[in-house]
Write a protein that holds these residues in place. Structure first.
Motif, PDB file in Angstrom:
ATOM      1  N   THR A  64       0.898  -1.100   0.076  1.00 19.99           N
ATOM      2  CA  THR A  64      -0.009  -0.074  -0.135  1.00 19.99           C
ATOM      3  C   THR A  64       0.924   1.396   0.011  1.00 19.99           C
ATOM      4  O   THR A  64       1.621   1.476   1.095  1.00 19.99           O
ATOM      5  CB  THR A  64      -0.898   0.057   1.260  1.00 19.99           C
ATOM      6  OG1 THR A  64      -1.685  -1.222   1.354  1.00 19.99           O
ATOM      7  CG2 THR A  64      -1.863   1.232   1.210  1.00 19.99           C
ATOM      8  N   PHE A  65       0.922   2.083  -1.219  1.00 19.32           N
ATOM      9  CA  PHE A  65       1.957   2.966  -1.361  1.00 19.32           C
ATOM     10  C   PHE A  65       1.198   4.214  -1.563  1.00 19.32           C
ATOM     11  O   PHE A  65       0.110   4.193  -2.231  1.00 19.32           O
ATOM     12  CB  PHE A  65       2.863   2.619  -2.369  1.00 19.32           C
ATOM     13  CG  PHE A  65       3.634   1.517  -2.522  1.00 19.32           C
ATOM     14  CD1 PHE A  65       4.404   1.414  -1.539  1.00 19.32           C
ATOM     15  CD2 PHE A  65       3.305   0.450  -3.372  1.00 19.32           C
ATOM     16  CE1 PHE A  65       5.345   0.103  -1.346  1.00 19.32           C
ATOM     17  CE2 PHE A  65       4.232  -0.569  -3.258  1.00 19.32           C
ATOM     18  CZ  PHE A  65       5.202  -0.759  -2.576  1.00 19.32           C
ATOM     19  N   VAL A  66       1.765   5.294  -0.959  1.00 15.25           N
ATOM     20  CA  VAL A  66       1.235   6.457  -0.931  1.00 15.25           C
ATOM     21  C   VAL A  66       2.311   7.489  -1.583  1.00 15.25           C
ATOM     22  O   VAL A  66       3.444   7.443  -1.160  1.00 15.25           O
ATOM     23  CB  VAL A  66       0.914   7.392   0.402  1.00 15.25           C
ATOM     24  CG1 VAL A  66       0.450   8.825  -0.074  1.00 15.25           C
ATOM     25  CG2 VAL A  66      -0.367   6.654   0.929  1.00 15.25           C
ATOM     26  N   ALA A  97       1.717   3.255  -9.844  1.00 12.02           N
ATOM     27  CA  ALA A  97       0.841   2.543  -8.634  1.00 12.02           C
ATOM     28  C   ALA A  97       0.396   0.962  -9.284  1.00 12.02           C
ATOM     29  O   ALA A  97       0.137  -0.064  -8.368  1.00 12.02           O
ATOM     30  CB  ALA A  97      -0.432   3.461  -8.377  1.00 12.02           C
ATOM     31  N   ASP A 119       4.026  10.863  -3.506  1.00 18.75           N
ATOM     32  CA  ASP A 119       4.008  12.332  -3.177  1.00 18.75           C
ATOM     33  C   ASP A 119       4.088  13.018  -4.517  1.00 18.75           C
ATOM     34  O   ASP A 119       5.231  13.277  -4.781  1.00 18.75           O
ATOM     35  CB  ASP A 119       5.184  12.740  -2.176  1.00 18.75           C
ATOM     36  CG  ASP A 119       5.170  14.105  -1.846  1.00 18.75           C
ATOM     37  OD1 ASP A 119       4.317  14.945  -2.229  1.00 18.75           O
ATOM     38  OD2 ASP A 119       5.758  14.447  -0.460  1.00 18.75           O
ATOM     39  N   LYS A 120       2.803  13.815  -4.703  1.00 16.39           N
ATOM     40  CA  LYS A 120       3.059  14.508  -6.104  1.00 16.39           C
ATOM     41  C   LYS A 120       3.924  15.780  -6.154  1.00 16.39           C
ATOM     42  O   LYS A 120       4.299  16.204  -7.235  1.00 16.39           O
ATOM     43  CB  LYS A 120       1.790  14.957  -6.605  1.00 16.39           C
ATOM     44  CG  LYS A 120       1.316  15.548  -7.773  1.00 16.39           C
ATOM     45  CD  LYS A 120      -0.110  15.871  -8.156  1.00 16.39           C
ATOM     46  CE  LYS A 120      -0.274  16.510  -9.593  1.00 16.39           C
ATOM     47  NZ  LYS A 120      -1.430  16.640  -9.830  1.00 16.39           N
ATOM     48  N   TYR A 163       6.549   1.307  -8.102  1.00 22.15           N
ATOM     49  CA  TYR A 163       6.781   2.449  -7.331  1.00 22.15           C
ATOM     50  C   TYR A 163       8.157   2.977  -7.022  1.00 22.15           C
ATOM     51  O   TYR A 163       8.346   3.885  -6.701  1.00 22.15           O
ATOM     52  CB  TYR A 163       6.161   1.520  -6.001  1.00 22.15           C
ATOM     53  CG  TYR A 163       7.115   0.485  -5.449  1.00 22.15           C
ATOM     54  CD1 TYR A 163       8.090   0.276  -4.684  1.00 22.15           C
ATOM     55  CD2 TYR A 163       6.560  -0.949  -6.024  1.00 22.15           C
ATOM     56  CE1 TYR A 163       8.991  -0.704  -4.454  1.00 22.15           C
ATOM     57  CE2 TYR A 163       7.203  -2.030  -5.737  1.00 22.15           C
ATOM     58  CZ  TYR A 163       8.610  -1.785  -4.702  1.00 22.15           C
ATOM     59  OH  TYR A 163       9.118  -2.959  -4.599  1.00 22.15           O
TER      60      TYR A 163
END
Length: 245
Positions: A38-40, A85, A42-43, A101
């Motif tokens: 589960t990756f978030v 993603a 950073d734009k 990722y």
């Protein structure tokens, strides 16, 4: 679509060694190593103003795929060539996670792209010639993959795509050319109309040159400019007017 040369610019500081991008990637790798996918992302790192400006500069403010001037049609996206993603091999496959990722903040994986090519067509599609070579994590070697979508900075675009008037086609039946056209919408209605109008004006000027009419020398010089990578639809211009560019 034209080849993009990234060798002339320095990697943006935010993506360089010890920058925010590198530190963020190390966190993503650590998450994967712990068994979580589960990756978030950073734009504010990959979409940072400095990244976008450098990409805009080396791409002459044109989309990496359709070669339209981005200010004419959108604000533009920072595109991940290998989707960060998740990915799809084809239309029938659901989104497979994780994606690439570990390349989310890798400058070599980023391009300036119009929102239509990126969000409507390419999206998360990343088909390979041989799925068994797919890199599934940062522990795999993604460089052995053979993408069926042309890489804007690596592939020889002219070996795979060719123009017939305003229509772009796979050269000699190129599989990569065919897939690139499909996945990035290179012959969508809007682009065909824009290229046709551009080509129609140039045909008129070509006729003036061939008849040695007034200002034919000035027009010849202008054709050389229109065939340069900095100009709109330059690949189409070079293909249709090889004796004038």
């Amino acid at each position: 679509m034209i080849k993009i040369d990234k060798s002339t610019v320095a990697i943006p500081v935010i993506l360089a060694s010890n920058g925010r991008g590198e530190k963020a990637v190390e966190k993503l790798k650590s998450i994967f190593n712990s068994g979580d996918t589960t990756f978030v992302f950073d734009k504010t790192i990959y979409g940072h103003k400095s990244v976008k400006e450098i990409l805009r500069t080396i791409q002459h403010n044109k989309c990496c795929f359709c070669e339209a001037k981005i200010d004419h049609i959108s604000h533009g996206d920072v595109e991940h060539f290998r989707p960060k993603a998740g990915y799809q091999q084809d239309d029938n496959q659901p989104l497979v996670k994780p994606g690439y990722y570990w390349l989310a903040y890798d400058f070599t994986n980023l391009f300036f792209c119009c929102q239509i090519c990126n969000q409507v067509y390419k999206k998360n599609y990343f088909p390979l010639a041989d799925e068994s070579k797919r890199a599934n994590s940062h522990k795999d070697d993604y460089t052995v993959e053979e993408s069926l979508i042309l890489h804007p900075a690596i592939d020889s675009i002219d070996d795979h795509l060719v123009f017939e008037a305003e229509i772009i086609k796979p050269k000699n039946g190129s599989r990569k050319g065919k897939e690139t056209i499909k996945r990035t919408g290179l012959n969508r209605e809007f682009l065909l109309k824009e290229r046709f109008e551009h080509l129609r004006k140039l045909r008129f000027l070509e006729d003036v040159v061939l008849r040695n009419g007034d200002q034919s020398n000035e027009i010849r010089e202008a054709f050389k400019e229109w065939g340069k990578p900095t100009s709109l639809f330059s690949a189409m211009v070079r293909a249709n007017f090889p004796d004038l560019v």
